[in-house]
Design a protein around this motif. Structure first.
Motif: not given
Length: 129
Positions: A1-17, A115-127
């Motif tokens: 279940m945790a894997h699904l939530s991480v995948s959903a978070f990454v999918a949303v971050a990619v979409l927003l970026t 504006a809030v998307t920018v830190p998520f974009s940096w976090g996604l790139y770093a990850a």
């Protein structure tokens, strides 16, 4: 279940970026087409939205410029490259968020989201490195 939530978070971050430049383009078009009010407070809030939109554009622009011009990961200059861009991008995103919240209207929430998307974009790139 945790894997699904991480995948959903990454999918949303990619979409927003990826959607953030399109959102900013749409907001710029709306700002140029909008009519201005005449009261002093309305002019201040309108100016605040212009400044917020500019700061958000700078923040996401610095993100995209830095990742497209970055040296390879194993290059010694890789970390130094991002040391120049990340602080300015974060500062511009925080400024955009504050100025958007001072503004008035529906556009302020879209600018704040950008504006809030920018830190998520940096976090996604770093990850993903």
């Amino acid at each position: 279940m945790a894997h699904l939530s991480v995948s959903a978070f990454v999918a949303v971050a990619v979409l927003l970026t990826c959607a953030d430049p399109l959102l900013l383009t749409w907001l710029w078009v709306r700002r140029f087409e909008s009519r201005n009010s005449e009261s002093e407070i309305a002019r201040f809030r309108n100016t605040s939205l212009w400044a917020a939109l500019s700061a958000s554009t700078v923040a996401i622009g610095l993100f995209w410029i830095s990742i497209t011009t970055a040296p390879k990961f194993n290059d010694p200059q890789h970390d130094a490259h991002f040391a120049h861009f990340v602080p300015f991008s974060f500062a511009a995103a925080v400024l955009a968020l504050v100025l958007a919240l001072v503004g008035k209207g529906r556009e302020r929430w879209w600018i704040a989201l950008s504006a809030v998307t920018v830190p998520f974009s940096w976090g996604l790139y770093a990850a993903m490195q």
